[in-house]
Design a protein around this motif. Structure first.
Motif, PDB file in Angstrom:
ATOM      1  N   CYS B  48      20.659   6.556  68.697  1.00  0.00           N
ATOM      2  CA  CYS B  48      20.554   6.084  70.082  1.00  0.00           C
ATOM      3  C   CYS B  48      20.255   4.585  70.124  1.00  0.00           C
ATOM      4  O   CYS B  48      19.373   4.098  69.435  1.00  0.00           O
ATOM      5  N   CYS B  54      23.972   7.562  79.250  1.00  0.00           N
ATOM      6  CA  CYS B  54      23.717   8.976  79.557  1.00  0.00           C
ATOM      7  C   CYS B  54      23.005   9.110  80.903  1.00  0.00           C
ATOM      8  O   CYS B  54      23.300  10.018  81.685  1.00  0.00           O
ATOM      9  N   CYS B 215      27.961   9.293  75.976  1.00  0.00           N
ATOM     10  CA  CYS B 215      27.222   8.509  74.977  1.00  0.00           C
ATOM     11  C   CYS B 215      28.173   7.829  73.989  1.00  0.00           C
ATOM     12  O   CYS B 215      28.942   8.507  73.308  1.00  0.00           O
TER      13      CYS B 215
HETATM   14  S1  SF4 Z   1      24.103   7.059  76.048  1.00  0.00           S
HETATM   15 FE1  SF4 Z   1      21.963   7.666  76.030  1.00  0.00          FE
HETATM   16  S2  SF4 Z   1      21.705   8.799  74.135  1.00  0.00           S
HETATM   17 FE2  SF4 Z   1      23.614   7.644  73.958  1.00  0.00          FE
HETATM   18  S3  SF4 Z   1      23.053   5.746  72.946  1.00  0.00           S
HETATM   19 FE3  SF4 Z   1      23.014   5.351  75.113  1.00  0.00          FE
HETATM   20  S4  SF4 Z   1      20.897   5.744  75.702  1.00  0.00           S
HETATM   21 FE4  SF4 Z   1      21.166   6.663  73.683  1.00  0.00          FE
END
Ligand code: SF4
Ligand code: SF4
Ligand code: SF4
Lengths: 154, 327
Positions: B48, B54, B215
């Protein structure tokens, strides 16, 4: 009631009434009302707002009631029915208690890790358990007032 | 409940993660019944980057489920009953709210002697035996066969019991919406509880939960729980890492893998309302499950005691009555 075949009925009746009282209290305690309405603020009654605690007590009460019902049923069928018969109000209570027990059993099943019920069934069980309890309490109060027992001599 | 095609998930999820070939994806005989249909998510904390894609995706696809409260709110009695209103603070993203079902938590920790900033999405754990659903007095919170715990917003009265019994205090309340308005708005209920529903409606259609699909780093994977656990253990072994969610609260369907112990993470994160911890959690329903077993024995014990007590009397009675008038 001269249930001389069953001298322990005095103690069992007391235990039964006490457990029913506790079941009602802890059952209603499953709804978040005791805290909202300051009842849990009364010294000594704080536990009524502890959901896990009231839930355990409710389960323990059910265990004790099951044992009592089974004991009394055995007594009635083996001995009592020869000289006594069940009164009308007794039948009403038996039917309501059975309905409460049955819906309660489903409620317990639902809480087991591997049990999944449909949404409607879950709601039906939750609400009917409560409705049966309310009818039972009403009936029990009326019968108490009218002093109608469970058995009468044949 | 519509069953979702495991295959589509496996393709999208596990296979894409590249750690398991599709051939190896047959479900092993499950240890516990409920596991067979339960889907779990794996959250690989290493990957992450904290971009919050997300969080955006969740808010976008779930916007139609968000509360649109009527104002002014009905006055509630007694006065201790507090209004919970997030409708004017929909942009709060550093904690869980009725409009933020997933948020990014940060922790500065030392990994192999090096200081590192870790980030990870936090949301409902989707417990295998969720106390929020078990103890909901109204049937509004419910566990689905595929391992999702969902709160039905059209049934929930907002009494917040689910939050009180949740080991992570996940559900968040919005006043001024829901069924309570139609019953006794000033005397009972206080809105509706909201939390991640793991995009149940998308999963029903065989689609990935929005946060997983959005993500860029493939932090999350979804699949049958056993496979997810296997995968988590594999990663943990490989990196000498740690797992959270496998046994916490008796097992959840959200499995975190971290390069540092969760106690370390737990110390480093900001905790408080809407910001869940990473503490160890005992199985909240374990005592109830044990008492349920005692319930089976109780009537048998009662009958046994009753028969023991009355059998002799019954025999005597039979003897004294002789042949006449039995019953
Ligand atoms: S979308 Fe959410 S889980 Fe994926 S890298 Fe970005 S912050 Fe992290
Ligand atoms: S984490 Fe909390 S809200 Fe989510 S399923 Fe478990 S008990 Fe329910
Ligand atoms: S699974 Fe769906 S509801 Fe849950 S955090 Fe992800 S996008 Fe939001």
């Amino acid at each position: 009631m001269e249930q001389n075949f069953f001298p322990e009925h005095k103690y069992i009746t007391r235990a039964y009434i006490f457990i029913i009282f506790m079941m009602t209290l802890t059952g209603f305690g499953q709804m978040p009302i005791f805290k909202r309405y300051y009842i849990a603020d009364i010294p000594g009654l704080g536990w009524l707002a502890e959901f896990y605690l009231t839930h355990y007590i409710h389960y323990i009460g059910a265990i004790l009631l099951f044992a009592i019902f089974a004991y009394c049923t055995a007594g009635y069928f083996l001995v009592g029915r020869h000289t006594f018969r069940l009164t009308g109000p007794a039948y009403v209570r038996i039917i309501l208690l059975s309905a409460i027990t049955l819906t309660g059993i489903f409620r317990v099943l639902k809480n087991l890790p591997d049990m999944v019920f449909s949404p409607n069934f879950t709601m039906f069980i939750d609400i009917s358990h409560m409705v049966f309890v309310m009818i039972f309490l009403l009936a029990a109060a009326v019968f108490l007032f009218m002093k109608t027992g469970w058995l009468m001599p044949k | 409940m519509q069953k979702l095609s495991r295959r589509s998930f496996l393709k999208a999820g596990l296979a894409a993660a590249g750690t398991l070939g599709t051939s190896g994806l047959a479900l092993p005989a499950s240890v516990r019944g409920a596991d067979t249909n339960e889907l779990a998510t794996l959250i690989d904390i290493r990957k992450c980057v904290g971009c919050e894609a997300c969080v955006d995706a969740c808010q976008e696809v779930n916007a139609h489920k968000f509360p649109e409260p009527e104002k002014p709110f009905p006055k509630m009695y007694p006065s201790r009953v507090k209004v919970a209103d997030w409708s004017e603070k929909r942009d709060v993203r550093d904690r869980l709210t009725p409009y933020t079902w997933v948020f990014i938590q940060n922790a500065t920790v030392t990994v192999n002697g090096e200081e590192q900033e870790l980030s990870f999405p936090r949301r409902c754990m989707h417990c295998q035996n969720p106390p929020c659903a078990d103890l909901c007095p109204w049937g509004a919170a419910r566990k689905l066969e595929n391992g999702i715990t969902r709160i039905h917003s059209d049934i929930c009265l907002g009494g917040q019991k689910c939050k009180a019994v949740c080991p992570w205090k996940i559900p968040e309340r919005q006043t001024g919406v829901g069924l309570y308005l139609d019953i006794l708005p000033s005397l009972a209920g206080n809105g509706v509880m909201f939390k991640c529903d793991r995009c149940y409606n998308r999963i029903e259609k065989g689609e990935l939960p929005a946060c997983i699909g959005a993500c860029p780093e493939d932090v999350q994977t979804i699949g049958p729980r056993e496979e997810i656990i296997k995968q988590a253990r594999m990663i943990a072994k490989e990196i000498g890492g740690y797992i959270y969610g496998e046994t916490e609260n008796g097992g959840t369907n959200t499995i975190y893998v971290s390069p540092v112990p969760f106690e370390t993470l737990n110390k480093a994160i900001e905790k408080g309302p809407g910001r869940p911890h990473f503490d160890g959690v005992e199985d909240a329903m374990a005592h109830a499950d044990n008492l349920a077993k005692a319930m089976i024995i109780a009537p048998l014990a009662g009958v046994a005691a009753g028969v023991g007590r009355f059998y002799k009397a019954a025999k005597n009675l039979d003897a004294s009555r002789g042949k006449e008038g039995k019953r």
